[in-house]
Design an enzyme around this catalytic site. Structure first.
Site, PDB file in Angstrom:
ATOM      1  N   HIS A  99      -3.461   7.238   2.230  1.00  0.00           N
ATOM      2  CA  HIS A  99      -3.818   5.917   1.720  1.00  0.00           C
ATOM      3  C   HIS A  99      -5.196   5.548   2.287  1.00  0.00           C
ATOM      4  CE1 HIS A  99      -3.854   1.770   0.709  1.00  0.00           C
ATOM      5  NE2 HIS A  99      -3.689   1.348   1.949  1.00  0.00           N
TER       6      HIS A  99
ATOM      7  N   ASN B 263     -10.060  -0.199  -0.486  1.00  0.00           N
ATOM      8  CA  ASN B 263      -8.599  -0.124  -0.506  1.00  0.00           C
ATOM      9  C   ASN B 263      -8.090  -0.713  -1.825  1.00  0.00           C
ATOM     10  OD1 ASN B 263      -5.858  -0.387  -0.147  1.00  0.00           O
ATOM     11  ND2 ASN B 263      -5.981  -1.289   1.903  1.00  0.00           N
TER      12      ASN B 263
ATOM     13  N   CYS C  62       0.813  -1.221   0.000  1.00  0.00           N
ATOM     14  CA  CYS C  62       0.000   0.000   0.000  1.00  0.00           C
ATOM     15  C   CYS C  62       0.844   1.269   0.000  1.00  0.00           C
ATOM     16  CB  CYS C  62      -0.958  -0.011   1.186  1.00  0.00           C
ATOM     17  SG  CYS C  62      -2.151  -1.351   1.072  1.00  0.00           S
TER      18      CYS C  62
END
Ligand SMILES: CC(C)(COP(=O)(O)OP(=O)(O)OC[C@H]1O[C@@H](n2cnc3c(N)ncnc32)[C@H](O)[C@@H]1OP(=O)(O)O)[C@@H](O)C(=O)NCCC(=O)NCCS
Length: 330
Positions: free
Chosen positions: A257, A287, A117
């Site tokens: 994020h 996500n 990520c």
């Protein structure tokens, strides 16, 4: 004296698949409910790339095309393509190679970068260094993941979180102090046990056993990851502010994020930022791993103004985490 070159972001492009997977859809697959998902994560729906033969490069290609259209250049004008991803089309050739071929980029070199990520931030810093060196004038940095290809849709603790998408930025030299100004990037491999995909690599090559034991899916210990993410992302973003003598008033946007709304809120609080300075689109995409930050920039592109100080912050598998300061150029 040589003028300092910085790497300015001069265009953004993105792509999300049409197909939506809503919380109501997930209620039909696993024992979960919309209220639980929204309260614990902030997610309402995600996009899923469906169709035979569709891979991560098929999202990279339209994202890069959109960016080129915006900037009025051809894909072939890009000198370097860096693709941050944990879901490459194949182990090799790299997704960057595949995408260059699909886009007819004959004179471009490139590579994939794996930092989960945090991949987009690691790739952005890498791409910026190539521009700052004076050697390259057009570097494209993409974050792209087809998370649906490594998610176990019978595991309610992970399948509610992830979605597919791609976002891209173009980096070009600037001598007026715009662009990527500072980055703090960190890794801690001891966190690998909490978030990983165990098989398919040299440790556990694909076998009947790895497939039977579901080792080709993303594995996550949610609470442990949450604990590290919530402090890691907030600490590094705060450290970046301190190091650059910035307070909350100096910052136009936090681009976090998008893993969990609660992690984002904690980071914003630590930085002293109100919600109206925090980019958030987790409710629509979930996500998307390496794609979340450029997808946010793309969603909020009309609200960005020349000279804005923007802090990008991420946390992910590895563990990896970091924050990057960008002065917006257009
Ligand atoms: C995954 C996550 C949303 C779970 O939220 P949580 O508040 O930690 O929830 P817990 O794991 O403590 O589970 C609480 C309860 O909900 C249940 N539960 C888990 N998933 C559920 C779901 N999808 N629907 C309904 N209930 C669920 C659990 O079984 C548990 O039940 P129990 O109390 O009876 O044992 C959260 O841990 C998280 O976001 N972690 C970080 C994930 C992340 O950011 N990953 C990417 C890093 S980049």
């Amino acid at each position: 004296m040589r003028t300092k070159i910085t790497a300015a972001i001069t265009a953004i492009g993105a792509y999300v698949p049409e197909d939506k997977l809503t919380n109501a859809d997930l209620e039909k697959i696993v024992e979960t409910n919309d209220e639980w998902i929204q309260t614990r994560t902030g997610i309402k729906e995600r996009r899923i790339l469906r169709g035979e033969g569709k891979a991560t490069s098929d999202m990279v290609v339209p994202a890069v095309r959109a960016l080129c259209d915006k900037r009025g250049i051809e894909p072939g004008d890009i000198e370097v393509l860096i693709v941050a991803t944990v879901t490459p089309d194949m182990f090799f050739p790299s997704t960057a190679n595949v995408a260059c071929d699909k886009l007819g980029m004959k004179n471009t070199w490139g590579f994939d970068l794996l930092a989960a990520c945090s991949g987009f931030l690691f790739a952005l810093t890498t791409g910026a260094s190539l521009v700052e060196s004076g050697r390259y004038k057009r570097v494209c940095v993409v974050g792209a993941d087809k998370m649906s290809s490594i998610i176990d849709y019978s595991d309610r603790t992970t399948c509610i979180l992830f979605g597919d998408g791609a976002g891209a930025v173009l980096l070009e030299p600037n001598i007026d102090g715009y662009g990527v100004l500072d980055s703090i990037l960190k890794t801690d491999g001891s966190g690998g046990k909490y978030l990983n995909m165990k098989a398919g690599g040299s440790l556990n090559p694909a076998s009947v056993e790895t497939v039977t034991n579901k080792m080709h899916y993303a594995y996550q210990e949610g609470q442990a990851v949450f604990k590290f993410a919530v402090t890691g992302m907030a600490d590094v973003a705060y450290e970046l502010m301190q190091r650059n003598n910035l307070d909350a008033n100096d910052i136009a946007w936090l681009v976090p994020h998008q893993a969990n709304k609660r992690i984002i809120d904690a980071t914003a609080r630590r930085m002293g930022l109100q919600d109206d300075k925090v980019m958030m689109n987790i409710e629509h995409y979930g996500n998307t791993t390496a794609a979340t930050i450029p997808l946010c920039l793309w969603d909020y592109r009309k609200k960005l103004n020349k000279g804005d100080n923007i802090v990008l912050a991420a946390f992910g598998g590895g563990f990896t985490w970091g924050a990057t300061l960008v002065k917006w150029e257009y």
